[in-house]
Motif scaffolding. Sequence first.
Motif, PDB file in Angstrom:
ATOM      1  N   CYS A 148       0.832  -1.211   0.000  1.00 13.66           N
ATOM      2  CA  CYS A 148       0.000   0.000   0.000  1.00 13.66           C
ATOM      3  C   CYS A 148       0.864   1.256   0.000  1.00 13.66           C
ATOM      4  O   CYS A 148       0.557   2.223  -0.703  1.00 13.66           O
ATOM      5  CB  CYS A 148      -0.932   0.007   1.212  1.00 13.66           C
ATOM      6  N   LEU A 149       1.930   1.263   0.766  1.00 14.32           N
ATOM      7  CA  LEU A 149       2.843   2.408   0.765  1.00 14.32           C
ATOM      8  C   LEU A 149       3.475   2.594  -0.611  1.00 14.32           C
ATOM      9  O   LEU A 149       3.623   3.717  -1.091  1.00 14.32           O
ATOM     10  CB  LEU A 149       3.937   2.216   1.817  1.00 14.32           C
ATOM     11  N   CYS A 201       0.904   4.132  -2.940  1.00 16.76           N
ATOM     12  CA  CYS A 201       0.734   5.558  -2.630  1.00 16.76           C
ATOM     13  C   CYS A 201       1.896   6.369  -3.191  1.00 16.76           C
ATOM     14  O   CYS A 201       1.704   7.455  -3.743  1.00 16.76           O
ATOM     15  CB  CYS A 201       0.620   5.764  -1.127  1.00 16.76           C
ATOM     16  N   SER A 218       1.481   6.681  -6.944  1.00 15.40           N
ATOM     17  CA  SER A 218       0.386   7.594  -7.245  1.00 15.40           C
ATOM     18  C   SER A 218       0.816   9.053  -7.092  1.00 15.40           C
ATOM     19  O   SER A 218       0.541   9.883  -7.969  1.00 15.40           O
ATOM     20  CB  SER A 218      -0.798   7.302  -6.319  1.00 15.40           C
ATOM     21  N   VAL A 219       1.492   9.374  -6.013  1.00 10.82           N
ATOM     22  CA  VAL A 219       1.950  10.749  -5.781  1.00 10.82           C
ATOM     23  C   VAL A 219       2.976  11.150  -6.837  1.00 10.82           C
ATOM     24  O   VAL A 219       2.953  12.270  -7.348  1.00 10.82           O
ATOM     25  CB  VAL A 219       2.524  10.889  -4.358  1.00 10.82           C
TER      26      VAL A 219
END
Length: 109
Positions: A47-48, A51, A54-55
């Motif tokens: 998940c990290l 993220c 995505s950023v």
Amino acid sequence: MAAFGKLSQALLRSGLVQTRRQLSATAGHEGQAKKWKMLTFFVAFPCLGLCFVSVYLKEQQHSHEQPEFVPYSHLRLRSKRFPWGDGNHSLFHNAHLNALPAGYEGHDE
């Protein structure tokens, strides 16, 4: 002297018994530790990573143009000089994004 020896032996034995009880009580939690370790590696870290990707992709699409300067009278007031530098730049001044009261730096308008 013998009474001191007997007392110390009794305290030592009681301390060992308590330690054994504590260790046996924590032995049942090994399954819980393994579960949280697996959740960390197979859920939290992916998940990290998602993220982060995505950023990063959002930042690549982001426009890096300088915002338009509008000389509003209620913005960028300087009632007192800043105690560093020339007194007009904020502590974390970014010449590209932060305008001075007269406008952006390096622009002759």
